[in-house]
Design an enzyme around this catalytic site. Sequence first.
Site, PDB file in Angstrom:
ATOM      1  N   ASP A  60     -11.578  22.914   5.386  1.00 40.86           N
ATOM      2  CA  ASP A  60     -12.293  23.563   4.243  1.00 40.86           C
ATOM      3  C   ASP A  60     -12.602  22.238   3.201  1.00 40.86           C
ATOM      4  O   ASP A  60     -11.438  21.823   2.731  1.00 40.86           O
ATOM      5  CB  ASP A  60     -11.486  24.821   3.657  1.00 40.86           C
ATOM      6  N   ASP A 103     -25.870  19.626   0.626  1.00 37.91           N
ATOM      7  CA  ASP A 103     -26.290  19.703   1.986  1.00 37.91           C
ATOM      8  C   ASP A 103     -25.807  18.462   2.567  1.00 37.91           C
ATOM      9  O   ASP A 103     -25.254  18.291   3.754  1.00 37.91           O
ATOM     10  CB  ASP A 103     -27.682  20.092   2.305  1.00 37.91           C
ATOM     11  N   HIS A 133     -27.451  21.696  -4.902  1.00 43.52           N
ATOM     12  CA  HIS A 133     -27.504  21.966  -3.512  1.00 43.52           C
ATOM     13  C   HIS A 133     -27.991  21.024  -2.505  1.00 43.52           C
ATOM     14  O   HIS A 133     -27.545  20.876  -1.499  1.00 43.52           O
ATOM     15  CB  HIS A 133     -28.321  23.241  -3.529  1.00 43.52           C
ATOM     16  N   GLU A 174     -18.453  26.145   3.482  1.00 40.80           N
ATOM     17  CA  GLU A 174     -17.975  24.792   3.669  1.00 40.80           C
ATOM     18  C   GLU A 174     -17.010  24.571   4.461  1.00 40.80           C
ATOM     19  O   GLU A 174     -16.302  23.914   4.239  1.00 40.80           O
ATOM     20  CB  GLU A 174     -17.313  24.549   1.907  1.00 40.80           C
ATOM     21  N   ASN A 197     -21.396  21.667  -5.622  1.00 40.31           N
ATOM     22  CA  ASN A 197     -22.837  22.213  -5.752  1.00 40.31           C
ATOM     23  C   ASN A 197     -23.132  22.353  -7.153  1.00 40.31           C
ATOM     24  O   ASN A 197     -24.264  22.000  -7.443  1.00 40.31           O
ATOM     25  CB  ASN A 197     -22.939  23.429  -4.749  1.00 40.31           C
TER      26      ASN A 197
END
Length: 305
Positions: free
Chosen positions: A172, A189, A185, A216, A180
């Site tokens: 994680d 990514d 974003h 994630e 983010n």
Amino acid sequence: MNERQSVLIVDDEVSNIEILSAALEDDYEIYFATSGEEAVDIARTNMPDLILLDVLMPGTDGYVVCSTLKADPLVGDVPIIFTTALGDRDAEVRGLTLGAIDYITKPISPVAVRARVRNHLDMKRMRDQLAEMAVTDALTGLGNRRRLERVLDQSAVRLAMNESLLSLIIVDIDFFKRYNDAYGHTAGDRCLSMVASALKRAMQRTADVAVRYGGEEFACVLPECSHAEAMEVARQIHQRVQLLDIPHRASDAAAFVTVSVGVATAACVAGGAPEAWVRAADEQLYLAKSAGRNQVMGREFSVQV
């Protein structure tokens, strides 16, 4: 270049195996069995792309073998072509009803066999490609959650035959929502893709599978991998993500992107639920997060049936 596809030829007459093998061996990897029992064992061990199955064999006949294979989660989707000298419409219908995709009558015509095998394997390759797309995460190129479920199911069944070990790693990204929010974003990514690459580089064995578990979170399935070996892979993942040195000003764990990792290892047993590995690895991930994140925790456990 694509790896050669494989064909399992099942016939109690060695001469028939020789004829079929001669017709196909230039283009495909060939396995053979001379009994129904042997056919099931070889199919489960070698996972052929197609099976040519004789109907009339002493002991376990082709119909029983077909039913057994179609009920097996490991090889149930492998196409089966019946070969027989029966020339009986009722026998053909029975075979197709059991799940066979085609019927070839003896005496064998090598030209016809090559054409039919090629056509069915071409269709199987296309089905496999579509199935692979359905279990692939578009952003990272890793498998998705559906792929994880499939690989865990298949591995747990296959490894239970010898009670072999199976390890699962869940990863994680720490404080990813904050990342983010802080960077956007598009950067998020890019971060996910970089972490996915670090996972792939940390796994050295071809049998190991990495997936994007969701959001994630990532997961790694490691068949026939001891707990000590799985922990080393987990530490490699942890270290490689740190070496990416992705700035993360909103993290409470470090000034750069880090991961928390949970590892679980158990021997596979018949009837054991694959979800047991997910629960055990999730528990270890929770402990890693509770202890401050940016660390690896794991344990061995026993699967309850």
